[in-house]
Scaffold this motif. Sequence first.
Motif, PDB file in Angstrom:
ATOM      1  N   LEU A 125       0.732  -1.117  -0.095  1.00  0.00           N
ATOM      2  CA  LEU A 125       0.060   0.151  -0.149  1.00  0.00           C
ATOM      3  C   LEU A 125       0.903   1.296   0.123  1.00  0.00           C
ATOM      4  O   LEU A 125       0.607   1.821  -0.794  1.00  0.00           O
ATOM      5  CB  LEU A 125      -1.060   0.303   1.132  1.00  0.00           C
ATOM      6  CG  LEU A 125      -1.596   1.154   1.459  1.00  0.00           C
ATOM      7  CD1 LEU A 125      -2.755   1.588   0.408  1.00  0.00           C
ATOM      8  CD2 LEU A 125      -2.302   1.344   2.743  1.00  0.00           C
ATOM      9  N   LEU A 126       1.704   1.253   0.746  1.00  0.00           N
ATOM     10  CA  LEU A 126       2.829   2.648   0.979  1.00  0.00           C
ATOM     11  C   LEU A 126       3.579   2.734  -0.276  1.00  0.00           C
ATOM     12  O   LEU A 126       3.653   3.939  -0.679  1.00  0.00           O
ATOM     13  CB  LEU A 126       3.547   2.432   2.117  1.00  0.00           C
ATOM     14  CG  LEU A 126       3.042   2.289   3.510  1.00  0.00           C
ATOM     15  CD1 LEU A 126       3.969   2.143   4.517  1.00  0.00           C
ATOM     16  CD2 LEU A 126       2.163   3.669   3.719  1.00  0.00           C
ATOM     17  N   VAL A 136      -8.684   6.278  -1.649  1.00  0.00           N
ATOM     18  CA  VAL A 136      -9.048   4.798  -1.389  1.00  0.00           C
ATOM     19  C   VAL A 136      -9.466   4.171  -3.058  1.00  0.00           C
ATOM     20  O   VAL A 136      -8.860   3.109  -3.163  1.00  0.00           O
ATOM     21  CB  VAL A 136     -10.294   4.763  -0.630  1.00  0.00           C
ATOM     22  CG1 VAL A 136     -10.806   3.247  -0.381  1.00  0.00           C
ATOM     23  CG2 VAL A 136      -9.578   5.110   1.028  1.00  0.00           C
ATOM     24  N   ALA A 137     -10.297   4.919  -3.491  1.00  0.00           N
ATOM     25  CA  ALA A 137     -10.713   4.354  -5.121  1.00  0.00           C
ATOM     26  C   ALA A 137      -9.469   4.386  -5.897  1.00  0.00           C
ATOM     27  O   ALA A 137      -9.422   3.232  -6.507  1.00  0.00           O
ATOM     28  CB  ALA A 137     -11.676   5.222  -5.509  1.00  0.00           C
ATOM     29  N   ARG A 138      -8.456   5.134  -5.758  1.00  0.00           N
ATOM     30  CA  ARG A 138      -7.360   4.823  -6.750  1.00  0.00           C
ATOM     31  C   ARG A 138      -6.586   3.587  -6.197  1.00  0.00           C
ATOM     32  O   ARG A 138      -6.152   2.842  -6.908  1.00  0.00           O
ATOM     33  CB  ARG A 138      -6.300   6.126  -6.452  1.00  0.00           C
ATOM     34  CG  ARG A 138      -5.155   6.118  -7.284  1.00  0.00           C
ATOM     35  CD  ARG A 138      -4.352   7.410  -7.139  1.00  0.00           C
ATOM     36  NE  ARG A 138      -3.025   7.093  -7.586  1.00  0.00           N
ATOM     37  CZ  ARG A 138      -2.082   6.582  -6.840  1.00  0.00           C
ATOM     38  NH1 ARG A 138      -2.266   6.120  -5.702  1.00  0.00           N
ATOM     39  NH2 ARG A 138      -0.872   6.423  -7.848  1.00  0.00           N
ATOM     40  N   VAL A 139      -6.389   3.489  -5.000  1.00  0.00           N
ATOM     41  CA  VAL A 139      -5.660   2.279  -4.235  1.00  0.00           C
ATOM     42  C   VAL A 139      -6.441   1.096  -5.011  1.00  0.00           C
ATOM     43  O   VAL A 139      -5.990  -0.102  -5.191  1.00  0.00           O
ATOM     44  CB  VAL A 139      -5.408   2.161  -2.840  1.00  0.00           C
ATOM     45  CG1 VAL A 139      -5.149   1.060  -2.486  1.00  0.00           C
ATOM     46  CG2 VAL A 139      -4.321   3.180  -2.448  1.00  0.00           C
ATOM     47  N   GLY A 177      -5.272  -2.075  -7.267  1.00  0.00           N
ATOM     48  CA  GLY A 177      -5.318  -3.532  -6.920  1.00  0.00           C
ATOM     49  C   GLY A 177      -4.655  -3.645  -5.392  1.00  0.00           C
ATOM     50  O   GLY A 177      -3.997  -2.810  -5.039  1.00  0.00           O
ATOM     51  N   ARG A 178      -5.258  -4.610  -4.458  1.00  0.00           N
ATOM     52  CA  ARG A 178      -4.929  -4.524  -3.042  1.00  0.00           C
ATOM     53  C   ARG A 178      -3.883  -5.610  -2.720  1.00  0.00           C
ATOM     54  O   ARG A 178      -3.644  -5.945  -1.571  1.00  0.00           O
ATOM     55  CB  ARG A 178      -6.035  -4.648  -2.235  1.00  0.00           C
ATOM     56  CG  ARG A 178      -6.963  -3.808  -2.491  1.00  0.00           C
ATOM     57  CD  ARG A 178      -7.726  -3.781  -1.015  1.00  0.00           C
ATOM     58  NE  ARG A 178      -8.464  -2.426  -0.973  1.00  0.00           N
ATOM     59  CZ  ARG A 178      -7.880  -1.392  -0.340  1.00  0.00           C
ATOM     60  NH1 ARG A 178      -7.212  -1.439   0.587  1.00  0.00           N
ATOM     61  NH2 ARG A 178      -8.713  -0.358  -0.339  1.00  0.00           N
ATOM     62  N   ALA A 179      -2.961  -5.991  -3.892  1.00  0.00           N
ATOM     63  CA  ALA A 179      -1.961  -7.060  -3.425  1.00  0.00           C
ATOM     64  C   ALA A 179      -1.063  -6.585  -2.291  1.00  0.00           C
ATOM     65  O   ALA A 179      -0.564  -5.532  -2.213  1.00  0.00           O
ATOM     66  CB  ALA A 179      -1.217  -7.454  -4.585  1.00  0.00           C
ATOM     67  N   GLY A 180      -0.717  -7.502  -1.389  1.00  0.00           N
ATOM     68  CA  GLY A 180       0.316  -7.275  -0.482  1.00  0.00           C
ATOM     69  C   GLY A 180      -0.560  -6.682   0.747  1.00  0.00           C
ATOM     70  O   GLY A 180      -0.152  -6.331   1.752  1.00  0.00           O
TER      71      GLY A 180
END
Length: 167
Positions: free
Chosen positions: A51-52, A157-160, A164-167
């Motif tokens: 995420l970071l 949040v929508a951009r993340v 994709g939320r991998a990791g």
Amino acid sequence: GKPAIDAALARLACTDVSATLAALALGKNDTRWHYLLRAVAACGPAWSPALLAKLEGRLLGRVLTGRLNDTEDETCLVEPGDDDLDGVNPIYVDRYPAAAKKVLTSGHFVAASGPEVWLQIRDAKGAKMSWEIHLFHTAPEGFESLGTLEAWLAYEVARVDALGRAG
């Protein structure tokens, strides 16, 4: 206010932070920005390295890591010819786009990377937590309004999510 900020942070966290956020009381002198910073700190290491990495160089990435500024120097406005700049990250207003000049001179700096700055304008009416906060990003090469604090968080949040939320 608090519900929107809590929902955004809970969505971004890699661990369940809902109980932590629910228990976090609003401070008497908190603005929404102050509450966001306190909520992020209360959540501790709830932000994954993936995420970071997606938020590298963005204001939200700076907020989540607690590294709002690249140096310890205070970001402040200076005039051309000022020569006492020890401990100062100088912002020369005349070097910025016309649309940014009013915001730079009336806003509150929240983060900086050299001449690239993020700032906020506060609509100071009523209780501090009810103040509407608008965020802006500017550099000598350009200027943009990021919207209200809640709109900016929702966008990030929508951009993340889109990345994709991998990791």
